[in-house]
Design an enzyme around this catalytic site. Structure first.
Site, short mmCIF file in Angstrom:
data_model
loop_
_atom_site.label_atom_id
_atom_site.label_comp_id
_atom_site.label_asym_id
_atom_site.label_seq_id
_atom_site.Cartn_x
_atom_site.Cartn_y
_atom_site.Cartn_z
N HIS A 1 38.05 -55.29 -15.12
CA HIS A 1 37.92 -54.56 -13.84
C HIS A 1 36.68 -55.01 -13.06
CE1 HIS A 1 39.26 -50.61 -11.74
NE2 HIS A 1 38.70 -51.43 -10.87
N GLU B 1 42.51 -47.70 -18.89
CA GLU B 1 41.21 -48.38 -19.12
C GLU B 1 40.21 -47.42 -19.75
OE1 GLU B 1 39.68 -49.90 -15.43
OE2 GLU B 1 41.54 -50.95 -14.99
N ARG C 1 45.71 -51.51 -9.42
CA ARG C 1 45.57 -50.51 -10.49
C ARG C 1 46.55 -50.86 -11.60
NH1 ARG C 1 41.27 -49.52 -8.91
NH2 ARG C 1 40.38 -47.54 -8.25
C1 DGY Z 1 37.85 -49.50 -6.46
O1 DGY Z 1 36.97 -49.52 -5.60
O2 DGY Z 1 38.81 -48.75 -6.41
C2 DGY Z 1 37.70 -50.45 -7.59
O3 DGY Z 1 38.78 -50.47 -8.41
C3 DGY Z 1 36.43 -50.18 -8.35
O4 DGY Z 1 35.56 -51.13 -7.86
#
Ligand code: DGY
Length: 323
Positions: free
Chosen positions: A288, A270, A241
């Site tokens: 992402h 984001e 993240r």
């Molecule tokens: C998640 O699954 O948390 C990813 O960041 C999105 O695919």
């Protein structure tokens, strides 16, 4: 039995939407317009939704959850991360939350490895040079990167994704180090070296790959102080993240040369990106993409539907509960 009502906050893969339509009265979002919290809550209320198939980035904070109708029984998020959901608020309202563990581990590890390779071998800079028409031809000292073989890969967060990455990196001859809440049993560690503190971990490695969840507890985990603990010339990659990295400190370390290169798939705020990232040359950026393969996105959707089916069709507990 009347089919339960399911609100889809985004457009999901065709096979996922088809299964949802078969088993639920669906309220789709064909234009895939991201919803703000008020719009999402109103859509749930207007439809009398019992389930919400939501996704990373949906603003399911305390205010949105408070505004949801009493009919909502489950928030099934199309993600493994749940930092977009106020879990305590959901619990307080008796709304269950489920996520999609396991099925995205390999795809996300692939993107982490793609970034490690691109950062080490200057893939982003090279591509930009060619597209700008600036390539003057092969040269003995042009765009030299570093070989991964023999380097030490430090995995921060040795869960399923971290372990999948370790497996790939071993194939490239890297030595695996890791930092984790707890030491793994030998069969899971598979020879990876555990570090019980940040300083020893950061000081030992050549490449840092970050796989920790977002949220307040991990905000700016990688700050100027920790970057200084990394060796000069280290590489940093983040597919967890964006909030876990101090953007200003990372840009400065890349610009001043303490870090050789970095690769980022996730960003705080984001889809906005810290402006410094756009002009930092030794940086590879992806939008992402961690779980973005056809196979994985289908599997994530089916996992959401398995959770919805348990709660809304069978009155059972979701198989992948969170919180
Ligand atoms: C998640 O699954 O948390 C990813 O960041 C999105 O695919």
């Amino acid at each position: 039995m009347t089919k339960p009502v399911l609100l889809l906050t985004r457009r999901f893969p065709d096979a996922v939407e088809a299964r949802a339509q078969r088993d639920y009265i669906t309220i789709p979002n064909p234009s895939d317009t991201p919803m703000d919290g008020a719009t999402l809550a109103t859509a749930a209320k207007d439809a009398g939704a019992q389930g919400i198939l939501c996704a990373a980035g949906d603003p399911l904070g305390a205010a949105t959850i408070a505004a949801l109708p009493d009919s909502v029984k489950l928030l099934a998020t199309f993600s493994v991360g749940t930092d977009h959901i106020d879990l305590a608020a959901a619990r307080a309202r008796g709304i269950a939350v489920s996520n999609t563990p396991d099925v995205l581990s390999v795809a996300t590890a692939e993107i982490a490895f793609l970034l490690i390779l691109a950062a080490a071998r200057r893939g982003g800079e090279s591509e930009r040079m060619l597209r700008a028409g600036e390539w003057a031809g092969w040269a003995p000292t042009q765009l030299m990167g570093v070989t991964l073989e023999g380097k030490k890969l430090g995995i921060l967060g040795m869960g399923r994704i971290g372990q999948a990455l370790a497996k790939m990196a071993r194939g490239f001859g890297m030595e695996i180090h890791y930092r984790n809440r707890k030491q793994l049993p030998p069969e899971e560690a598979a020879g990876a070296i555990y570090h019980a503190d940040d300083a020893a971990f950061l000081g030992a490695i050549d490449v840092l790959s970050m796989h920790i969840p977002g949220g307040e507890a991990t905000r700016n985990w990688l700050d100027a102080r920790k970057i200084a603990l990394l060796k000069r010339g280290a590489i940093v990659v983040n597919t967890g993240r964006g909030t876990t990295v101090d953007d200003v400190a990372l840009c400065e370390a890349l610009t001043k040369g303490h870090l050789r290169a970095a690769g980022l798939d996730v960003f705080a705020g984001e889809p906005k990106i810290h402006p410094g990232y756009l002009t930092t040359p030794n940086l590879v950026l992806l939008p992402h993409l961690g779980s973005a393969t056809i196979e994985t996105r289908d599997a994530m959707g089916f996992r959401c539907l398995d959770n919805l089916d348990a709660v809304l069709l069978r009155g059972a507990a979701p198989p992948h509960p969170v919180g």
